[in-house]
Enzyme design. Structure first.
Site, short mmCIF file in Angstrom:
data_model
loop_
_atom_site.label_atom_id
_atom_site.label_comp_id
_atom_site.label_asym_id
_atom_site.label_seq_id
_atom_site.Cartn_x
_atom_site.Cartn_y
_atom_site.Cartn_z
N LYS A 1 37.22 34.15 33.57
CA LYS A 1 38.65 34.42 33.62
C LYS A 1 39.03 34.74 35.06
O LYS A 1 38.15 35.15 35.81
CB LYS A 1 39.01 35.54 32.67
CG LYS A 1 38.63 36.94 33.19
CD LYS A 1 39.24 38.02 32.33
CE LYS A 1 39.49 39.25 33.15
NZ LYS A 1 39.94 40.42 32.45
N HIS B 1 42.01 38.69 26.21
CA HIS B 1 41.25 39.50 25.25
C HIS B 1 42.06 39.88 24.00
O HIS B 1 41.62 39.74 22.87
CB HIS B 1 40.75 40.79 25.90
CG HIS B 1 40.04 40.58 27.19
ND1 HIS B 1 39.11 39.59 27.37
CD2 HIS B 1 40.12 41.22 28.38
CE1 HIS B 1 38.65 39.64 28.61
NE2 HIS B 1 39.25 40.61 29.25
N ARG C 1 28.36 31.98 49.43
CA ARG C 1 28.51 31.71 50.87
C ARG C 1 27.41 32.35 51.69
O ARG C 1 26.74 31.71 52.48
CB ARG C 1 29.88 32.27 51.28
CG ARG C 1 30.49 31.69 52.48
CD ARG C 1 31.97 32.00 52.51
NE ARG C 1 32.33 33.10 51.62
CZ ARG C 1 33.55 33.31 51.15
NH1 ARG C 1 34.53 32.50 51.49
NH2 ARG C 1 33.82 34.34 50.37
N1 NAP Z 1 33.09 41.78 37.92
C1 NAP Z 1 33.40 41.88 36.65
O1 NAP Z 1 33.10 42.87 35.97
C2 NAP Z 1 34.14 40.75 35.97
C3 NAP Z 1 34.48 40.90 34.61
C4 NAP Z 1 35.12 39.85 33.95
C5 NAP Z 1 35.41 38.70 34.65
N2 NAP Z 1 35.09 38.58 35.98
C6 NAP Z 1 35.41 37.33 36.66
O2 NAP Z 1 34.21 36.79 37.21
C7 NAP Z 1 34.46 36.12 38.42
C8 NAP Z 1 33.58 36.72 39.51
O3 NAP Z 1 33.89 38.07 39.67
P1 NAP Z 1 33.08 39.04 40.64
O4 NAP Z 1 33.58 40.40 40.37
O5 NAP Z 1 31.63 38.78 40.58
O6 NAP Z 1 33.64 38.57 42.08
P2 NAP Z 1 33.07 38.96 43.50
O7 NAP Z 1 32.22 40.17 43.45
O8 NAP Z 1 34.24 38.96 44.43
O9 NAP Z 1 32.12 37.73 43.88
C9 NAP Z 1 32.64 36.49 44.28
C10 NAP Z 1 31.48 35.55 44.57
O10 NAP Z 1 32.01 34.28 44.92
C11 NAP Z 1 31.47 33.90 46.19
N3 NAP Z 1 32.47 33.10 46.90
C12 NAP Z 1 33.81 33.32 46.96
N4 NAP Z 1 34.41 32.34 47.66
C13 NAP Z 1 33.42 31.49 48.04
C14 NAP Z 1 33.40 30.27 48.76
N5 NAP Z 1 34.52 29.71 49.24
N6 NAP Z 1 32.22 29.67 48.96
C15 NAP Z 1 31.08 30.21 48.50
N7 NAP Z 1 31.03 31.37 47.80
C16 NAP Z 1 32.18 31.99 47.58
C17 NAP Z 1 31.15 35.17 46.87
O11 NAP Z 1 30.20 34.88 47.85
P3 NAP Z 1 30.03 35.75 49.21
O12 NAP Z 1 29.54 37.08 48.77
O13 NAP Z 1 29.01 35.00 49.96
O14 NAP Z 1 31.38 35.79 49.84
C18 NAP Z 1 30.60 35.99 45.71
O15 NAP Z 1 29.30 35.60 45.40
C19 NAP Z 1 35.96 36.28 38.68
O16 NAP Z 1 36.62 35.14 38.20
C20 NAP Z 1 36.34 37.49 37.85
O17 NAP Z 1 37.69 37.45 37.45
C21 NAP Z 1 34.46 39.59 36.63
#
Ligand code: NAP
Length: 512
Positions: free
Chosen positions: A167, A259, A62
Protein backbone atom coordinates in the site's frame (compact mmCIF):
# COMPACT_ATOMS: atom_id res chain seq x y z
CA UNK A 1 -11.03 -35.88 -9.89
CA UNK A 2 -9.02 -33.17 -8.11
CA UNK A 3 -6.24 -34.44 -5.88
CA UNK A 4 -4.47 -32.46 -3.17
CA UNK A 5 -1.33 -32.55 -5.32
CA UNK A 6 -2.74 -30.46 -8.12
CA UNK A 7 -4.90 -28.20 -5.97
CA UNK A 8 -2.91 -25.77 -3.81
CA UNK A 9 -6.11 -24.52 -2.16
CA UNK A 10 -7.05 -28.00 -1.06
CA UNK A 11 -3.52 -28.51 0.20
CA UNK A 12 -3.90 -25.27 2.11
CA UNK A 13 -7.16 -26.33 3.70
CA UNK A 14 -5.60 -29.60 4.75
CA UNK A 15 -2.57 -27.86 6.18
CA UNK A 16 -0.17 -29.30 3.60
CA UNK A 17 1.16 -25.98 2.47
CA UNK A 18 4.54 -26.31 0.77
CA UNK A 19 5.16 -24.05 -2.24
CA UNK A 20 7.17 -24.89 -5.33
CA UNK A 21 10.84 -23.83 -5.30
CA UNK A 22 11.13 -20.10 -5.98
CA UNK A 23 13.17 -16.96 -5.43
CA UNK A 24 11.74 -13.84 -3.82
CA UNK A 25 13.11 -10.46 -4.83
CA UNK A 26 12.45 -7.68 -2.33
CA UNK A 27 12.63 -4.20 -3.82
CA UNK A 28 13.26 -1.79 -0.95
CA UNK A 29 15.31 -4.30 1.03
CA UNK A 30 17.11 -1.66 3.09
CA UNK A 31 13.77 -0.31 4.32
CA UNK A 32 11.74 -0.53 7.49
CA UNK A 33 9.14 -3.06 6.33
CA UNK A 34 11.75 -5.56 5.11
CA UNK A 35 13.60 -5.31 8.39
CA UNK A 36 10.66 -5.40 10.78
CA UNK A 37 8.23 -7.69 8.99
CA UNK A 38 9.21 -9.39 5.75
CA UNK A 39 12.50 -11.13 6.48
CA UNK A 40 11.52 -12.00 10.09
CA UNK A 41 8.30 -13.57 8.72
CA UNK A 42 10.25 -15.55 6.10
CA UNK A 43 12.67 -16.77 8.77
CA UNK A 44 9.75 -17.95 10.93
CA UNK A 45 8.30 -19.80 7.93
CA UNK A 46 11.72 -21.43 7.46
CA UNK A 47 11.75 -22.45 11.12
CA UNK A 48 8.38 -24.14 10.60
CA UNK A 49 9.68 -25.91 7.47
CA UNK A 50 7.08 -24.18 5.32
CA UNK A 51 9.47 -22.76 2.73
CA UNK A 52 10.41 -24.77 -0.36
CA UNK A 53 13.83 -26.33 -0.70
CA UNK A 54 16.38 -23.93 -2.25
CA UNK A 55 14.28 -20.86 -1.38
CA UNK A 56 16.26 -17.67 -2.06
CA UNK A 57 15.75 -14.02 -1.12
CA UNK A 58 17.36 -11.30 -3.21
CA UNK A 59 17.31 -7.81 -1.73
CA UNK A 60 17.53 -4.71 -3.88
CA UNK A 61 17.68 -1.00 -2.98
CA UNK A 62 19.73 2.06 -3.76
CA UNK A 63 22.32 1.87 -0.99
CA UNK A 64 24.90 -0.86 -0.79
CA UNK A 65 24.40 -2.45 2.63
CA UNK A 66 25.73 -5.51 4.48
CA UNK A 67 22.38 -7.23 3.86
CA UNK A 68 22.98 -10.61 5.51
CA UNK A 69 24.36 -9.00 8.65
CA UNK A 70 21.48 -6.52 8.86
CA UNK A 71 18.91 -9.25 8.33
CA UNK A 72 20.48 -11.29 11.11
CA UNK A 73 19.93 -8.37 13.47
CA UNK A 74 16.41 -7.87 12.13
CA UNK A 75 15.47 -11.51 12.68
CA UNK A 76 17.06 -11.54 16.13
CA UNK A 77 14.92 -8.55 17.05
CA UNK A 78 11.62 -9.07 15.26
CA UNK A 79 11.03 -12.74 14.35
CA UNK A 80 8.28 -14.60 16.20
CA UNK A 81 10.65 -17.57 16.62
CA UNK A 82 13.40 -16.32 18.91
CA UNK A 83 16.17 -16.67 19.91
CA UNK A 84 17.69 -17.44 16.51
CA UNK A 85 18.65 -21.06 16.00
CA UNK A 86 22.17 -20.77 14.59
CA UNK A 87 21.99 -23.91 12.44
CA UNK A 88 18.66 -22.83 10.98
CA UNK A 89 20.03 -19.33 10.40
CA UNK A 90 23.03 -20.71 8.49
CA UNK A 91 20.71 -22.54 6.11
CA UNK A 92 18.40 -19.53 5.75
CA UNK A 93 21.29 -17.08 5.25
CA UNK A 94 22.77 -19.25 2.49
CA UNK A 95 19.77 -18.18 0.38
CA UNK A 96 20.17 -14.44 1.05
CA UNK A 97 21.85 -12.07 -1.40
CA UNK A 98 21.72 -8.39 -2.27
CA UNK A 99 22.10 -6.24 -5.37
CA UNK A 100 22.39 -2.46 -5.05
CA UNK A 101 20.61 -0.52 -7.75
CA UNK A 102 18.32 2.42 -8.49
CA UNK A 103 14.80 1.46 -9.55
CA UNK A 104 14.88 3.70 -12.62
CA UNK A 105 18.15 2.23 -13.91
CA UNK A 106 17.67 -0.44 -16.61
CA UNK A 107 21.17 -1.81 -15.95
CA UNK A 108 20.12 -2.74 -12.41
CA UNK A 109 17.43 -5.08 -13.82
CA UNK A 110 19.94 -6.68 -16.17
CA UNK A 111 22.19 -7.41 -13.18
CA UNK A 112 19.20 -8.76 -11.29
CA UNK A 113 18.18 -10.99 -14.18
CA UNK A 114 21.67 -12.50 -14.49
CA UNK A 115 21.82 -12.97 -10.71
CA UNK A 116 18.48 -14.79 -10.66
CA UNK A 117 19.59 -17.06 -13.50
CA UNK A 118 22.60 -18.08 -11.38
CA UNK A 119 20.34 -18.72 -8.40
CA UNK A 120 18.13 -20.96 -10.57
CA UNK A 121 21.22 -23.00 -11.44
CA UNK A 122 22.65 -23.15 -7.95
CA UNK A 123 19.50 -23.51 -5.84
CA UNK A 124 17.03 -25.09 -8.22
CA UNK A 125 14.45 -22.28 -8.10
CA UNK A 126 13.31 -23.15 -11.65
CA UNK A 127 12.65 -19.60 -12.84
CA UNK A 128 9.78 -19.14 -10.34
CA UNK A 129 9.74 -15.59 -8.98
CA UNK A 130 7.91 -13.54 -6.40
CA UNK A 131 8.72 -9.83 -6.72
CA UNK A 132 7.84 -7.92 -3.55
CA UNK A 133 7.58 -4.17 -4.14
CA UNK A 134 8.22 -2.76 -0.68
CA UNK A 135 9.14 0.76 -1.71
CA UNK A 136 7.60 4.21 -1.57
CA UNK A 137 4.69 4.37 -4.08
CA UNK A 138 6.63 6.68 -6.40
CA UNK A 139 8.74 3.66 -7.44
CA UNK A 140 5.85 1.20 -8.12
CA UNK A 141 5.45 2.12 -11.79
CA UNK A 142 9.22 2.23 -12.47
CA UNK A 143 9.71 -1.26 -11.07
CA UNK A 144 6.76 -2.86 -12.85
CA UNK A 145 7.64 -1.22 -16.16
CA UNK A 146 11.31 -2.19 -15.96
CA UNK A 147 10.51 -5.78 -14.98
CA UNK A 148 8.34 -5.95 -18.10
CA UNK A 149 10.97 -4.38 -20.37
CA UNK A 150 13.71 -6.65 -19.03
CA UNK A 151 11.59 -9.66 -19.96
CA UNK A 152 11.36 -10.81 -16.34
CA UNK A 153 7.62 -11.48 -16.27
CA UNK A 154 6.64 -14.98 -17.25
CA UNK A 155 3.76 -15.16 -19.72
CA UNK A 156 2.43 -18.47 -18.42
CA UNK A 157 2.17 -20.20 -15.07
CA UNK A 158 5.28 -22.35 -15.41
CA UNK A 159 7.55 -20.87 -14.34
CA UNK A 160 5.42 -18.45 -12.34
CA UNK A 161 5.89 -14.73 -11.76
CA UNK A 162 3.90 -13.07 -8.98
CA UNK A 163 4.19 -9.45 -7.92
CA UNK A 164 3.24 -8.28 -4.44
CA UNK A 165 2.43 -4.57 -4.27
CA UNK A 166 2.41 -2.72 -0.97
CA UNK A 167 0.00 0.00 0.00
CA UNK A 168 -0.86 2.69 -0.88
CA UNK A 169 -2.42 1.54 -4.16
CA UNK A 170 -3.07 5.05 -5.51
CA UNK A 171 -4.14 8.17 -3.64
CA UNK A 172 -7.51 8.60 -5.36
CA UNK A 173 -9.59 6.88 -8.03
CA UNK A 174 -7.68 8.38 -10.95
CA UNK A 175 -4.18 7.46 -9.68
CA UNK A 176 -5.34 3.99 -8.59
CA UNK A 177 -6.82 3.45 -12.06
CA UNK A 178 -3.56 4.59 -13.69
CA UNK A 179 -1.49 2.27 -11.47
CA UNK A 180 -3.84 -0.59 -12.18
CA UNK A 181 -3.55 0.05 -15.93
CA UNK A 182 0.25 -0.02 -15.68
CA UNK A 183 0.11 -3.30 -13.74
CA UNK A 184 -2.23 -4.84 -16.31
CA UNK A 185 -0.08 -3.69 -19.23
CA UNK A 186 2.69 -5.96 -17.93
CA UNK A 187 0.96 -8.56 -15.73
CA UNK A 188 -2.19 -10.63 -15.72
CA UNK A 189 -4.58 -9.92 -12.83
CA UNK A 190 -3.83 -13.33 -11.31
CA UNK A 191 -0.13 -12.40 -11.12
CA UNK A 192 -0.86 -9.27 -9.05
CA UNK A 193 -1.00 -9.58 -5.27
CA UNK A 194 -2.12 -6.26 -3.75
CA UNK A 195 -1.33 -6.75 -0.12
CA UNK A 196 -3.46 -5.51 2.76
CA UNK A 197 -1.91 -6.92 5.89
CA UNK A 198 -5.23 -6.74 7.74
CA UNK A 199 -6.38 -9.70 5.66
CA UNK A 200 -3.44 -11.70 7.02
CA UNK A 201 -4.67 -11.32 10.58
CA UNK A 202 -6.22 -14.44 12.07
CA UNK A 203 -9.08 -12.50 13.59
CA UNK A 204 -9.96 -10.94 10.25
CA UNK A 205 -10.04 -14.34 8.56
CA UNK A 206 -12.12 -15.55 11.49
CA UNK A 207 -14.92 -13.21 10.39
CA UNK A 208 -15.48 -15.65 7.51
CA UNK A 209 -15.29 -18.73 9.71
CA UNK A 210 -17.57 -17.17 12.31
CA UNK A 211 -20.17 -16.22 9.73
CA UNK A 212 -20.04 -19.17 7.35
CA UNK A 213 -19.05 -22.14 9.52
CA UNK A 214 -21.74 -21.52 12.14
CA UNK A 215 -25.42 -21.94 11.46
CA UNK A 216 -26.84 -19.72 14.18
CA UNK A 217 -25.65 -16.24 13.24
CA UNK A 218 -26.31 -16.00 9.51
CA UNK A 219 -30.13 -15.98 9.82
CA UNK A 220 -29.81 -12.87 12.02
CA UNK A 221 -27.19 -11.16 9.84
CA UNK A 222 -29.46 -8.67 8.08
CA UNK A 223 -31.62 -5.59 8.37
CA UNK A 224 -34.48 -7.45 10.04
CA UNK A 225 -32.43 -8.04 13.18
CA UNK A 226 -29.47 -5.66 13.06
CA UNK A 227 -29.94 -2.07 14.18
CA UNK A 228 -26.50 -0.73 13.31
CA UNK A 229 -22.87 -1.69 12.86
CA UNK A 230 -19.87 0.18 14.21
CA UNK A 231 -16.36 -0.34 12.89
CA UNK A 232 -13.58 1.13 14.98
CA UNK A 233 -9.85 1.27 14.38
CA UNK A 234 -8.34 3.37 17.14
CA UNK A 235 -4.64 3.91 17.64
CA UNK A 236 -3.11 5.44 20.74
CA UNK A 237 0.04 6.46 18.88
CA UNK A 238 0.39 9.67 16.88
CA UNK A 239 2.11 9.92 13.53
CA UNK A 240 5.44 8.59 14.85
CA UNK A 241 7.79 10.93 13.01
CA UNK A 242 6.09 10.34 9.64
CA UNK A 243 4.70 13.88 9.47
CA UNK A 244 5.48 14.66 5.84
CA UNK A 245 3.96 11.33 4.70
CA UNK A 246 0.89 11.58 6.90
CA UNK A 247 0.13 15.18 6.05
CA UNK A 248 -0.28 14.17 2.40
CA UNK A 249 -2.32 11.08 3.26
CA UNK A 250 -4.70 11.48 6.22
CA UNK A 251 -6.77 8.83 7.97
CA UNK A 252 -9.27 8.18 5.17
CA UNK A 253 -6.47 7.19 2.77
CA UNK A 254 -4.23 5.56 5.36
CA UNK A 255 -6.78 3.43 7.17
CA UNK A 256 -10.34 3.56 5.80
CA UNK A 257 -9.95 3.07 2.03
CA UNK A 258 -7.95 -0.11 2.49
CA UNK A 259 -8.03 -1.86 5.88
CA UNK A 260 -11.44 -0.74 7.12
CA UNK A 261 -13.24 -1.27 3.83
CA UNK A 262 -11.77 -4.78 3.75
CA UNK A 263 -13.24 -5.40 7.21
CA UNK A 264 -16.52 -3.93 6.05
CA UNK A 265 -16.61 -6.15 2.97
CA UNK A 266 -15.95 -9.33 4.97
CA UNK A 267 -18.54 -8.39 7.56
CA UNK A 268 -21.22 -7.58 4.99
CA UNK A 269 -20.59 -9.91 2.02
CA UNK A 270 -22.93 -12.67 0.89
CA UNK A 271 -21.73 -16.27 1.37
CA UNK A 272 -19.37 -17.10 -1.53
CA UNK A 273 -20.07 -20.25 -3.52
CA UNK A 274 -16.61 -21.62 -2.63
CA UNK A 275 -13.63 -20.59 -0.60
CA UNK A 276 -11.68 -19.67 -3.71
CA UNK A 277 -9.97 -16.41 -4.65
CA UNK A 278 -12.46 -15.15 -7.20
CA UNK A 279 -15.56 -16.47 -5.49
CA UNK A 280 -14.66 -14.65 -2.26
CA UNK A 281 -13.58 -11.46 -3.99
CA UNK A 282 -16.64 -11.39 -6.24
CA UNK A 283 -18.79 -11.11 -3.12
CA UNK A 284 -16.57 -8.52 -1.44
CA UNK A 285 -16.59 -6.22 -4.44
CA UNK A 286 -20.40 -6.30 -4.57
CA UNK A 287 -20.50 -4.80 -1.07
CA UNK A 288 -18.13 -1.99 -2.03
CA UNK A 289 -20.14 -1.28 -5.16
CA UNK A 290 -23.33 -1.08 -3.12
CA UNK A 291 -22.04 1.69 -0.85
CA UNK A 292 -24.38 4.63 -1.21
CA UNK A 293 -22.71 7.70 -2.75
CA UNK A 294 -22.51 10.53 -0.27
CA UNK A 295 -23.97 13.90 -1.35
CA UNK A 296 -21.09 16.29 -2.13
CA UNK A 297 -22.86 19.38 -0.83
CA UNK A 298 -23.83 17.71 2.45
CA UNK A 299 -20.63 15.79 3.06
CA UNK A 300 -20.24 17.18 6.56
CA UNK A 301 -23.57 15.73 7.62
CA UNK A 302 -22.28 12.25 6.78
CA UNK A 303 -18.62 12.51 7.70
CA UNK A 304 -16.58 14.08 10.48
CA UNK A 305 -12.92 14.96 10.33
CA UNK A 306 -10.78 15.87 13.31
CA UNK A 307 -7.21 16.62 14.31
CA UNK A 308 -5.63 15.81 17.64
CA UNK A 309 -4.50 18.73 19.71
CA UNK A 310 -1.94 18.58 22.54
CA UNK A 311 -2.71 16.14 25.35
CA UNK A 312 -1.34 13.09 27.12
CA UNK A 313 -0.33 9.59 26.08
CA UNK A 314 0.20 7.29 29.06
CA UNK A 315 0.90 10.27 31.30
CA UNK A 316 3.39 11.84 28.85
CA UNK A 317 2.60 15.26 27.37
CA UNK A 318 2.38 15.02 23.56
CA UNK A 319 2.17 17.79 20.93
CA UNK A 320 -0.86 18.51 18.77
CA UNK A 321 -0.89 17.32 15.16
CA UNK A 322 -0.19 20.75 13.68
CA UNK A 323 2.90 21.05 15.90
CA UNK A 324 4.39 17.73 14.75
CA UNK A 325 7.59 17.90 12.64
CA UNK A 326 6.86 17.73 8.93
CA UNK A 327 3.22 18.86 9.34
CA UNK A 328 2.04 22.21 8.03
CA UNK A 329 0.87 24.48 10.91
CA UNK A 330 -2.23 25.24 8.80
CA UNK A 331 -2.80 21.59 7.82
CA UNK A 332 -6.35 20.41 7.07
CA UNK A 333 -5.36 16.73 7.04
CA UNK A 334 -7.52 14.56 9.27
CA UNK A 335 -6.07 12.36 12.03
CA UNK A 336 -9.60 11.24 12.88
CA UNK A 337 -12.46 10.34 10.62
CA UNK A 338 -16.00 9.14 11.22
CA UNK A 339 -18.39 8.16 8.43
CA UNK A 340 -22.00 7.13 8.25
CA UNK A 341 -22.58 4.71 5.40
CA UNK A 342 -25.35 2.67 3.88
CA UNK A 343 -24.94 -0.50 1.88
CA UNK A 344 -27.84 -0.30 -0.52
CA UNK A 345 -28.70 -3.94 -1.05
CA UNK A 346 -31.33 -6.44 0.03
CA UNK A 347 -29.50 -7.59 3.15
CA UNK A 348 -28.33 -4.24 4.51
CA UNK A 349 -30.90 -1.72 3.21
CA UNK A 350 -31.58 0.85 5.95
CA UNK A 351 -28.92 -0.32 8.43
CA UNK A 352 -26.50 2.52 9.23
CA UNK A 353 -22.85 1.52 9.29
CA UNK A 354 -20.71 3.85 11.36
CA UNK A 355 -16.99 3.78 10.68
CA UNK A 356 -14.37 5.62 12.72
CA UNK A 357 -10.60 5.63 12.81
CA UNK A 358 -8.23 7.90 14.64
CA UNK A 359 -4.83 8.51 16.05
CA UNK A 360 -4.07 9.51 19.65
CA UNK A 361 -7.19 7.79 20.93
CA UNK A 362 -7.32 6.55 24.56
CA UNK A 363 -6.27 3.05 23.49
CA UNK A 364 -5.36 0.83 20.59
CA UNK A 365 -8.36 -1.21 19.53
CA UNK A 366 -9.87 -2.54 16.31
CA UNK A 367 -13.32 -4.06 16.40
CA UNK A 368 -16.56 -4.61 14.56
CA UNK A 369 -19.59 -4.22 16.82
CA UNK A 370 -22.98 -5.40 15.64
CA UNK A 371 -25.89 -4.04 17.61
CA UNK A 372 -29.12 -5.99 17.26
CA UNK A 373 -32.57 -4.49 17.40
CA UNK A 374 -34.15 -4.30 20.84
CA UNK A 375 -36.98 -6.58 21.80
CA UNK A 376 -40.30 -5.38 20.33
CA UNK A 377 -41.92 -5.03 23.72
CA UNK A 378 -40.01 -4.26 26.93
CA UNK A 379 -41.51 -6.59 29.46
CA UNK A 380 -39.05 -6.33 32.27
CA UNK A 381 -37.83 -3.41 34.32
CA UNK A 382 -34.16 -2.73 34.80
CA UNK A 383 -33.32 -0.41 37.71
CA UNK A 384 -36.91 0.87 37.65
CA UNK A 385 -36.85 1.47 33.83
CA UNK A 386 -38.22 -0.87 31.21
CA UNK A 387 -35.23 -2.59 29.69
CA UNK A 388 -34.49 -1.99 26.01
CA UNK A 389 -30.79 -2.70 26.19
CA UNK A 390 -29.82 -4.38 22.88
CA UNK A 391 -27.63 -7.40 22.27
CA UNK A 392 -24.21 -6.51 20.94
CA UNK A 393 -21.84 -8.86 19.18
CA UNK A 394 -18.29 -7.51 19.12
CA UNK A 395 -15.60 -9.03 16.92
CA UNK A 396 -12.32 -7.80 18.36
CA UNK A 397 -9.57 -7.73 15.76
CA UNK A 398 -6.81 -6.48 18.06
CA UNK A 399 -5.63 -6.55 20.81
CA UNK A 400 -7.25 -9.19 23.12
CA UNK A 401 -8.42 -10.92 19.95
CA UNK A 402 -11.77 -12.57 20.43
CA UNK A 403 -15.55 -12.29 20.25
CA UNK A 404 -18.02 -11.14 22.89
CA UNK A 405 -21.77 -11.28 22.95
CA UNK A 406 -23.62 -8.99 25.30
CA UNK A 407 -27.06 -10.08 26.48
CA UNK A 408 -29.33 -9.50 29.44
CA UNK A 409 -29.43 -11.86 32.35
CA UNK A 410 -31.50 -12.02 35.49
CA UNK A 411 -29.81 -10.47 38.50
CA UNK A 412 -29.87 -13.01 41.37
CA UNK A 413 -32.58 -12.17 43.88
CA UNK A 414 -36.31 -11.96 44.31
CA UNK A 415 -36.98 -9.56 41.37
CA UNK A 416 -36.86 -10.06 37.57
CA UNK A 417 -34.21 -7.38 37.20
CA UNK A 418 -32.20 -7.88 33.97
CA UNK A 419 -28.56 -6.78 33.76
CA UNK A 420 -26.16 -6.92 30.79
CA UNK A 421 -23.54 -9.68 30.90
CA UNK A 422 -21.08 -10.88 28.26
CA UNK A 423 -20.13 -14.22 26.80
CA UNK A 424 -16.49 -14.01 25.99
CA UNK A 425 -14.31 -15.97 23.60
CA UNK A 426 -10.59 -15.17 23.64
CA UNK A 427 -8.14 -16.55 21.14
CA UNK A 428 -5.32 -16.61 23.66
CA UNK A 429 -7.09 -18.77 26.22
CA UNK A 430 -9.04 -20.99 23.81
CA UNK A 431 -6.20 -21.97 21.50
CA UNK A 432 -3.11 -21.29 23.59
CA UNK A 433 -0.88 -21.21 20.52
CA UNK A 434 0.46 -17.88 19.37
CA UNK A 435 -1.17 -16.83 16.07
CA UNK A 436 1.14 -16.38 13.06
CA UNK A 437 2.07 -12.88 11.98
CA UNK A 438 -0.06 -11.51 9.13
CA UNK A 439 2.95 -11.35 6.80
CA UNK A 440 3.80 -15.02 7.41
CA UNK A 441 0.40 -16.09 6.16
CA UNK A 442 0.33 -13.70 3.22
CA UNK A 443 3.86 -14.41 1.98
CA UNK A 444 3.16 -18.13 2.12
CA UNK A 445 -0.20 -17.73 0.34
CA UNK A 446 1.47 -15.81 -2.47
CA UNK A 447 4.14 -18.48 -2.90
CA UNK A 448 1.31 -21.02 -3.06
CA UNK A 449 -0.52 -18.99 -5.68
CA UNK A 450 -3.52 -18.39 -3.41
CA UNK A 451 -4.75 -14.81 -3.80
CA UNK A 452 -7.92 -15.13 -1.68
CA UNK A 453 -6.50 -12.83 0.99
CA UNK A 454 -5.20 -10.23 -1.46
CA UNK A 455 -7.20 -7.38 -2.92
CA UNK A 456 -8.35 -7.62 -6.52
CA UNK A 457 -8.13 -4.60 -8.86
CA UNK A 458 -11.90 -4.03 -9.02
CA UNK A 459 -12.12 -4.03 -5.21
CA UNK A 460 -9.46 -1.34 -4.92
CA UNK A 461 -11.18 0.77 -7.56
CA UNK A 462 -14.64 0.39 -6.01
CA UNK A 463 -13.26 1.45 -2.66
CA UNK A 464 -11.45 4.43 -4.18
CA UNK A 465 -14.59 5.45 -6.09
CA UNK A 466 -16.39 5.95 -2.79
CA UNK A 467 -13.47 7.54 -0.95
CA UNK A 468 -12.57 9.90 -3.79
CA UNK A 469 -16.06 11.34 -3.65
CA UNK A 470 -15.59 11.95 0.07
CA UNK A 471 -12.27 13.67 -0.64
CA UNK A 472 -13.97 15.85 -3.29
CA UNK A 473 -16.70 16.78 -0.84
CA UNK A 474 -14.11 17.73 1.76
CA UNK A 475 -12.15 19.83 -0.75
CA UNK A 476 -15.35 21.75 -1.52
CA UNK A 477 -16.12 22.18 2.17
CA UNK A 478 -12.59 23.47 2.77
CA UNK A 479 -13.10 26.25 0.23
CA UNK A 480 -15.79 27.62 2.57
CA UNK A 481 -13.89 26.78 5.76
CA UNK A 482 -12.64 29.44 8.17
CA UNK A 483 -10.32 27.99 10.78
CA UNK A 484 -9.03 24.49 11.49
CA UNK A 485 -10.75 21.11 11.42
CA UNK A 486 -12.57 20.12 14.62
CA UNK A 487 -9.93 19.46 17.28
CA UNK A 488 -9.82 16.78 19.98
CA UNK A 489 -7.50 16.48 22.89
CA UNK A 490 -4.88 13.75 22.40
CA UNK A 491 -5.91 10.71 24.42
CA UNK A 492 -9.67 11.21 23.90
CA UNK A 493 -12.25 9.56 21.61
CA UNK A 494 -12.33 12.22 18.89
CA UNK A 495 -14.12 15.55 18.33
CA UNK A 496 -17.58 16.29 19.72
CA UNK A 497 -18.90 16.44 16.15
CA UNK A 498 -18.37 12.66 15.93
CA UNK A 499 -20.62 12.12 18.92
CA UNK A 500 -23.19 14.41 17.30
CA UNK A 501 -23.13 12.37 14.08
CA UNK A 502 -24.61 9.43 16.00
CA UNK A 503 -26.65 11.50 18.45
CA UNK A 504 -28.66 12.83 15.46
CA UNK A 505 -29.73 9.19 14.88
CA UNK A 506 -30.46 8.66 18.59
CA UNK A 507 -27.34 6.49 19.00
CA UNK A 508 -23.91 6.69 20.63
CA UNK A 509 -20.48 5.29 19.89
CA UNK A 510 -19.42 2.24 21.82
CA UNK A 511 -16.62 2.57 24.33
CA UNK A 512 -14.53 -0.48 23.42
N1 NAP B 1 7.01 0.15 7.39
C1 NAP B 1 5.82 -0.36 7.65
O1 NAP B 1 5.50 -0.76 8.77
C2 NAP B 1 4.80 -0.48 6.54
C3 NAP B 1 3.53 -1.01 6.85
C4 NAP B 1 2.60 -1.18 5.83
C5 NAP B 1 2.94 -0.81 4.54
N2 NAP B 1 4.17 -0.28 4.26
C6 NAP B 1 4.47 0.07 2.88
O2 NAP B 1 5.63 -0.63 2.47
C7 NAP B 1 6.41 0.13 1.58
C8 NAP B 1 7.82 0.26 2.12
O3 NAP B 1 7.78 0.92 3.36
P1 NAP B 1 9.07 1.12 4.27
O4 NAP B 1 8.57 1.66 5.56
O5 NAP B 1 9.92 -0.08 4.29
O6 NAP B 1 9.83 2.30 3.48
P2 NAP B 1 11.30 2.82 3.72
O7 NAP B 1 11.82 2.43 5.05
O8 NAP B 1 11.29 4.27 3.36
O9 NAP B 1 12.16 2.04 2.63
C9 NAP B 1 12.12 2.37 1.27
C10 NAP B 1 13.05 1.44 0.51
O10 NAP B 1 12.96 1.75 -0.88
C11 NAP B 1 14.28 2.01 -1.37
N3 NAP B 1 14.20 3.01 -2.43
C12 NAP B 1 13.40 4.11 -2.46
N4 NAP B 1 13.55 4.75 -3.64
C13 NAP B 1 14.45 4.02 -4.35
C14 NAP B 1 15.00 4.15 -5.65
N5 NAP B 1 14.66 5.16 -6.47
N6 NAP B 1 15.88 3.23 -6.07
C15 NAP B 1 16.25 2.22 -5.27
N7 NAP B 1 15.76 2.04 -4.01
C16 NAP B 1 14.88 2.93 -3.58
C17 NAP B 1 15.04 2.48 -0.18
O11 NAP B 1 16.40 2.29 -0.47
P3 NAP B 1 17.58 3.19 0.17
O12 NAP B 1 17.57 2.87 1.62
O13 NAP B 1 18.79 2.68 -0.50
O14 NAP B 1 17.23 4.60 -0.13
C18 NAP B 1 14.50 1.57 0.90
O15 NAP B 1 15.07 0.30 0.80
C19 NAP B 1 5.68 1.46 1.43
O16 NAP B 1 4.86 1.39 0.29
C20 NAP B 1 4.82 1.54 2.68
O17 NAP B 1 3.66 2.32 2.47
C21 NAP B 1 5.09 -0.12 5.24
Amino acid sequence: MTTTQDNPLLQGLLGERRPEPCAMVIFGASGDLTRRKLVPALYTLASERKLPAGFAIVGMARRDIPFVEQMHQAVARHARRRPIDSELWQGFAAGLSYIPGAFDDPAAYERLRAHLARIDQERGTRGNRVFYISTPPESFVDIITHLGRAGMISAGNEPFTRVIIEKPFGRDLQSAQALNDTCLSVLREEQIYRIDHYLGKETVQNILVFRFANGIFEPLWNNRYIDNVQLTVAESIGIEGRGSYYDRAGTLRDMVQNHMFQLLALMAMEPPVAFEPDAVRDEKVKVLRALRELPLDEIERWTVRGQYGPGYDQGQAVPGYREEPGVSPSSLTETYVALKLYIDNWRWGGVPIYVRAGKRMPKRVSEIAITFKSVPHALLAQGGRLSQEPNVLALRIQPDEGITLKFLSKTPGPTMDPRPVTMDFRYGTSFGAEPPEAYERLLLDCMLGDSTLFTRGDEVLASWRFCTRVLQGWAQADERRRGPLPQYEAGTWGPKEAAELLARDGRAWRRP
